[in-house]
Each structure stands twice: as structure tokens, then as C-alpha cells.
Design a protein around this motif. Structure first.
Motif, PDB file in Angstrom:
ATOM      1  N   ARG A   1      -5.582 -24.540 -82.062  1.00 55.58           N
ATOM      2  CA  ARG A   1      -4.834 -25.202 -81.003  1.00 55.58           C
ATOM      3  C   ARG A   1      -3.832 -26.212 -81.582  1.00 55.58           C
ATOM      4  NH1 ARG A   1      -6.892 -27.842 -75.323  1.00 55.58           N
ATOM      5  NH2 ARG A   1      -5.001 -29.013 -74.887  1.00 55.58           N
ATOM      6  N   ARG A   2      -4.280 -27.017 -82.532  1.00 54.36           N
ATOM      7  CA  ARG A   2      -3.382 -28.033 -83.088  1.00 54.36           C
ATOM      8  C   ARG A   2      -2.168 -27.395 -83.758  1.00 54.36           C
ATOM      9  NH1 ARG A   2      -4.200 -32.090 -88.190  1.00 54.36           N
ATOM     10  NH2 ARG A   2      -2.451 -33.472 -87.720  1.00 54.36           N
ATOM     11  N   LEU A   3      -2.404 -26.344 -84.560  1.00 55.52           N
ATOM     12  CA  LEU A   3      -1.289 -25.712 -85.249  1.00 55.52           C
ATOM     13  C   LEU A   3      -0.346 -25.034 -84.259  1.00 55.52           C
ATOM     14  CD1 LEU A   3      -0.189 -25.207 -88.112  1.00 55.52           C
ATOM     15  CD2 LEU A   3      -1.336 -22.977 -88.041  1.00 55.52           C
ATOM     16  N   ALA A   4      -0.901 -24.375 -83.252  1.00 52.09           N
ATOM     17  CA  ALA A   4      -0.056 -23.718 -82.253  1.00 52.09           C
ATOM     18  C   ALA A   4       0.823 -24.735 -81.536  1.00 52.09           C
ATOM     19  CB  ALA A   4      -0.924 -22.965 -81.254  1.00 52.09           C
ATOM     20  N   GLU A   5       0.264 -25.897 -81.217  1.00 51.58           N
ATOM     21  CA  GLU A   5       1.043 -26.920 -80.524  1.00 51.58           C
ATOM     22  C   GLU A   5       2.100 -27.542 -81.438  1.00 51.58           C
ATOM     23  OE1 GLU A   5      -2.330 -28.305 -77.237  1.00 51.58           O
ATOM     24  OE2 GLU A   5      -2.054 -29.471 -79.075  1.00 51.58           O
ATOM     25  N   LEU A   6       1.759 -27.729 -82.719  1.00 50.74           N
ATOM     26  CA  LEU A   6       2.745 -28.272 -83.650  1.00 50.74           C
ATOM     27  C   LEU A   6       3.939 -27.327 -83.822  1.00 50.74           C
ATOM     28  CD1 LEU A   6       0.428 -29.718 -86.452  1.00 50.74           C
ATOM     29  CD2 LEU A   6       2.038 -31.036 -85.054  1.00 50.74           C
ATOM     30  N   LEU A   7       3.646 -26.018 -83.781  1.00 54.09           N
ATOM     31  CA  LEU A   7       4.695 -25.025 -84.001  1.00 54.09           C
ATOM     32  C   LEU A   7       5.323 -24.523 -82.701  1.00 54.09           C
ATOM     33  CD1 LEU A   7       2.876 -22.803 -86.655  1.00 54.09           C
ATOM     34  CD2 LEU A   7       4.854 -24.286 -87.084  1.00 54.09           C
TER      35      LEU A   7
ATOM     36  N   LEU B   1      -2.703 -26.789 -93.234  1.00 53.10           N
ATOM     37  CA  LEU B   1      -1.348 -26.472 -92.780  1.00 53.10           C
ATOM     38  C   LEU B   1      -0.884 -27.456 -91.710  1.00 53.10           C
ATOM     39  CD1 LEU B   1      -1.513 -22.571 -92.559  1.00 53.10           C
ATOM     40  CD2 LEU B   1      -0.185 -23.933 -94.193  1.00 53.10           C
ATOM     41  N   ALA B   2      -1.768 -27.773 -90.786  1.00 53.19           N
ATOM     42  CA  ALA B   2      -1.395 -28.712 -89.724  1.00 53.19           C
ATOM     43  C   ALA B   2      -1.090 -30.092 -90.287  1.00 53.19           C
ATOM     44  CB  ALA B   2      -2.519 -28.787 -88.684  1.00 53.19           C
ATOM     45  N   GLU B   3      -1.883 -30.546 -91.255  1.00 54.18           N
ATOM     46  CA  GLU B   3      -1.639 -31.852 -91.861  1.00 54.18           C
ATOM     47  C   GLU B   3      -0.281 -31.885 -92.570  1.00 54.18           C
ATOM     48  OE1 GLU B   3      -3.742 -34.852 -91.982  1.00 54.18           O
ATOM     49  OE2 GLU B   3      -4.226 -33.723 -90.160  1.00 54.18           O
TER      50      GLU B   3
END
Length: 551
Positions: free
Chosen positions: A233-239, A334-336
Motif C-alpha cells: 500500500r505504501r509503495l503504491a501510494e508513493l508511486l 524501495l519505499a524508504e
């Protein structure tokens, strides 16, 4: 020398091979074992009675395997089975194959011929030519041990490997003389588990740059990401990346999230979204034909893959960049990096466009799925909306499952659809639902299957009654094997062997000691299911497919 029976063991002896097995399981935190006692595995049960491990007796070894599989899928903890030798091992083989295909941690322990009598062909009770070799064809690992100490060591090694590698079933054969023989309490040294794979800093940097520079990124997520839902979820929202899941990855991203396209990788609109993406991140999926239903994912964009299993990184689609790593660890890294090195990479306009793409693909996929779903779409949508969003659904290789629940039940978290995706076994749903309810007693659990599937394991109704669990067992009765009937007709074959006599499931449920209800409409079905979720025992709810009036 002939095959011996464990009943010959001195009744006063306790520290033997059976003790070694059970002690190792207890040390690994095992709380439930599914199985059936037999002449040759009695020493496992002698040891089991001295622990707090709960034993659940199923009515067929295949049911034990499917129940342990459902327990594992619903809880995230390994499922464990005890069976006796020979025919019992044959009976559980399909369940082991199912667990292998869908990457489920399942341990099956069985006795084998005494040391020196492997393949002797002397007519011993339950004798097989090569029991270990037989199970090597369906399990990830099939081990025959030479000592009680080795049996304990294999169990510890198996659990350790499951913590850092792809989770697949293991078969452990303990020779009868080892199972009955004395154990000194020692365990052989266990090999160090494989280290948790980790990406190199260079690969992480490259992946970060590829994702940050993508104009239309997308994520394709499978079962290997079920432990990384927050990171997905975090990565999808960041991208601002739409997320498509496989059926085994259903719910990894909450299906009400604006970036969710749902478990729709089988469907044209989701495939078009992935094909249009300039960068696709595939997480924890082999992209198997059983998941994609014939689609060949020849994606023109840049493909990055993350998988804990190195051998899966190039299956069915060779990526530009392969990250051999645990999904949670890699996605977190990746998110960090994205958050620190590329803050504000997504503008409000870009985010809005991504939401629109995801929403369009989600709606279009639902429309396509509904055209193939007959009454199963509305049935699943209505039940999904009416029941708690924490409900766990155990399905089967039934039309109501793969045309219905897979696409039309809104799932907000992973591990809430139990479905034999790749092996596509029949008879899975009922025992899997039992295992899930025993593992997650606080959660609403229901079984939703067709009549053909239920008849494969209907004896497990007795297990559900015996365990005293509130379990709605919804059987949609279309009086045979409708999918195969449809396939025959489509191929110009006159239907043979597919139109079957089915029992009165209401009376059958009552005969087993469960409640039994027949419904003819959606409102009746919702009401009956709600009552069954809080009943004092299982409830069989029969729906005649020919009488379903909703579309």
C-alpha cells in the motif's frame, strides 16, 4: 522380519521416536494437528497426549490435509498432519500437491517400513513400494529418517527454512522401528537455514530510479506478498500505481482502495492496464497459467520482479531487473528510498489520473467478470456487502468460487479467500473452512461451494459437528459438474458423466448433526448465513442453482 505394528511397543515406554517428533512440534509452537490415528502411528498419539497440542480427527486423510492447508492460509502458521502408512499417505497426496502448487507450509508426518525393509515387497500391512519416493512427486521435500534425533532435526530444519524461503510442503517418513525405538532426548545438529535473501544496494538504487521515472507505473501482486500488505500500500501510494492482484494475492491491497484493480489479472481490462504501463513491478508471483487463464504477459514496459524464491524470478516473464528478496523487506527499502530521494514525485494531477485508470480498469474488469459469472456475481456481491468485512471464505474448484468469489467478493485484507488456485482440486472447501475456523475462532468463516465439490469431502461435516464450530456451509446445487458439462457442449460433445444425482443436502446436514436450511432467494440466503455464523453448530444451507432468480 516383517512389517511390525506399533501396538507391540512396551506400554510403559514414553521417550521414543514418537516423543521426538511431538516434542519438536511443541517446541516450534504447533497448537493443532490434523489427522487420523492408525495401527502404525500410535506412538505419535502416545506422545501427543502429554502435550497441549490439539488433535482434530478428520474423516479422511485428504480432509486432514485440506484442513491443515486452510488453517495455514487463514493464520499464516504452518499446518501439520499425522497419518498412518500406505493408503493414508496416498489419500493425503492430493492435499500435499495443492499445498505445493499454492506455496503453503504443510508438514505431513507418517510412519514407514522398518529400516532395512524399504521396498521389500513382503506383503506387510500398508506396504508400498516406495512411500518416500511417491511423496517426492508432490512435496517440495520428502525425507525418510534413520533415527529419532534426525526426525526432530528435520522438523526444526523445516520450520526454520519456512521462515526465510518459499513455503512449500514437506513429507516426513519415520520408520516404525525408529518411531517405537528409544530416544535419548537429543536432536541432531540442524543445518543453518538459508539466510533471508536481500537485494544489493545497487539493485535497489536501480529499481528506485526506474520506478521514480515511470510515468504510468503499475504493481502486479501475488501470494508472495501477503505478508507485505502495508508495504504494498505504501509503495503504491508513493508511486500512484494501480495494483492488480492474482487470486492467491487477493486482498493484499484493500479492494476498496482507489488504486486497487482487484484480483483481476485474468481479465482483459486489467491486462490492458498492465500492458499500457511503462513500468510494472511484479511481487511474489510466478505468473502461472492457472492464475492468468491463458494470457501471456509479454509486457512492453520495463518489468521489475521481487521474489523470495530465486527460481521464480524469471518464470513466464523475464524481467529487466530481478530482486531476490523477501517482499516485505524489499518493498520497505524501495519505499524508504523513494520517500527520501524522490519526495513529491507524484503530483495531485498524476495521482488523480492513476486513480481514474485504476477505477476504470476495476469497473471494466467487474463488468467482464459478471458476463461470465451468471448468478454467481450477484450472490457473492450481496453476501459480501451483508457480512462482516473480516469474513473468511473457503471456496473450491467450483463455478461459484472461480467465477464468483474470486472477482465479486470485496476483500479488504489478505488471507480471507481460501481457494485451491493452481492444483484446482475438488473437495477442498469444507475441510479448509474447518481448518480456518479452528485457527481463527474469532473470525467469521463460511464455506461457499458447488454440489460437486462438496460431495468429494462431505464426510467432513461430521468433523465440523464434532468440533462444535459455527460454520455456514453454503452449497449451490447445480446437480452435477456444470463446468465440465459446459465444456463438453462448447466442444460439440454430448454431455457424459456430468449430470448427477445429488442428495437432499438439508437432510444430509441434519443427519450429520448439523443444522440444515434450504433457501430460494437472496434475502433468505443472507438471513440464513447471518444466523449460521452465530449458531451452536455448523449449518448446511442449500441453494438450488436452477431456482436462482437474481442476475
Amino acid at each position: 522380519m516383517t512389517m511390525i505394528s506399533s501396538s507391540a511397543t512396551d506400554a510403559g515406554r514414553s521417550d521414543n521416536g514418537g516423543t521426538a517428533v511431538v516434542s519438536a512440534l511443541a517446541a516450534e509452537g504447533v497448537e493443532v494437528v490434523f489427522g487420523i490415528p492408525g495401527t502404525h502411528n500410535l506412538e505419535l498419539y502416545r506422545a501427543l497426549s502429554d502435550t497441549s497440542i490439539r488433535h482434530v480427527t478428520t474423516r479422511h486423510e485428504q480432509g486432514a490435509g485440506y484442513a491443515a492447508d486452510g488453517y495455514a492460509r487463514a493464520t499464516g502458521r504452518p499446518g501439520v498432519c499425522f497419518v498412518t502408512s500406505g493408503p493414508a499417505v496416498n489419500n493425503i497426496a492430493s492435499a500435499v500437491g495443492t499445498a505445493h502448487a499454492d506455496s503453503i507450509p504443510l508438514l505431513v508426518v507418517a510412519p514407514g517400513p522398518p529400516r532395512g525393509l524399504e521396498g521389500a515387497d513382503i506383503g506387510g500391512l500398508h506396504e508400498m513400494r516406495d512411500q518416500r519416493g511417491h511423496m517426492a512427486g508432490v512435496a517440495e521435500r520428502s525425507v525418510r529418517v534413520d533415527s529419532a534425533a534426525q526426525a526432530a532435526a528435520v522438523i526444526h530444519e523445516t520450520f526454520a527454512n519456512w521462515r526465510t524461503a518459499r513455503q512449500r510442503p514437506v513429507f516426513l517418513e519415520v520408520p516404525l522401528d525408529v518411531l517405537d525405538g528409544a530416544w535419548d532426548g537429543r536432536c541432531l545438529p540442524t543445518p543453518s537455514p538459508p539466510p533471508m535473501p536481500a537485494c544489493s544496494p545497487g539493485d535497489l538504487t536501480r529499481a528506485t530510479e526506474l520506478l521514480a521515472s515511470a510515468a504510468q507505473p503499475a504493481l502486479l501482486v501475488g501470494r508472495g506478498a501477503i505478508g507485505a500488505a502495508g508495504e504494498v500500500r505504501r509503495l503504491a501510494e508513493l508511486l500512484a500505481a494501480p495494483v492488480v492482484t492474482t487470486v492467491t494475492g487477493k486482498g493484499v491491497l484493500d479492494e476498496t482502495h482507489p488504486l486497487s484493480v482487484g484480483a483481476s489479472v485474468r481479465l482483459g481490462p486489467a491486462q490492458e492496464l498492465l500492458t499500457a504501463a511503462d513500468t510494472v513491478l511484479v511481487v511474489g508471483s510466478t505468473l502461472s497459467d492457472a492464475e492468468l487463464w491463458g494470457w501471456r504477459p509479454e509486457l512492453p514496459g520495463t518489468v521489475i520482479r521481487i521474489d523470495i524464491d530465486a527460481g521464480s524470478l524469471t518464470k513466464n516473464l523475464v524481467p529487466a531487473l530481478a530482486l531476490h528478496a523477501d517482499a516485505s523487506e524489499a518493498l520497505h527499502a524501495l519505499a524508504e528510498r523513494l520517500a527520501s530521494d524522490h519526495p513529491g514525485v507524484v503530483s495531485p494531477a498524476t495521482r488523480g489520473a492513476a486513480w481514474a485508470r485504476a477505477g476504470h480498469a476495476r469497473a471494466a474488469s467487474a463488468d467482464v467478470a459478471a458476463r461470465d459469472s451468471g448468478p454467481w456475481a450477484q450472490l457473492n456481491r450481496t453476501l459480501s456487502a451483508a457480512l462482516p468485512d473480516t469474513t473468511i471464505v473457503a471456496g473450491d474448484s467450483s463455478q461459484v468460487s472461480y467465477y464468483g468469489t474470486a472477482h465479486h467478493w470485496t476483500t479488504r485484507a489478505p488471507m480471507r479467500l481460501l481457494y485451491p488456485t493452481i492444483y484446482a482440486t475438488l473437495g477442498y472447501g469444507l475441510p479448509a473452512g474447518i481448518g480456518a475456523k479452528l485457527g481463527r475462532p474469532e473470525a467469521p468463516v463460511l464455506v461457499l461451494v458447488g454440489d460437486g465439490a462438496l460431495m468429494f469431502s462431505v464426510a467432513e461435516l461430521a468433523t465440523a459437528v464434532e468440533q462444535g464450530i459455527a460454520l455456514p456451509v453454503i452449497v449451490v446445487n447445480n446437480h452435477g459438474f456444470a463446468e465440465i458439462r459446459d465444456g463438453m457442449l462448447a466442444a460439440g460433445i454430448a454431455p457424459v458423466g456430468v449430470d448427477l444425482v445429488t442428495p437432499d443436502f438439508v437432510l444430509l446436514g441434519r443427519a450429520f448433526g448439523a443444522h440444515g436450511v434450504r433457501v430460494t432467494g437472496i434475502d433468505e440466503l443472507v438471513g440464513a448465513t447471518r444466523r449460521a455464523l452465530t449458531a451452536d453448530r455448523p449449518t448446511v444451507i442449500e441453494v438450488d442453482a436452477n431456482a436462482i432468480g437474481w442476475q
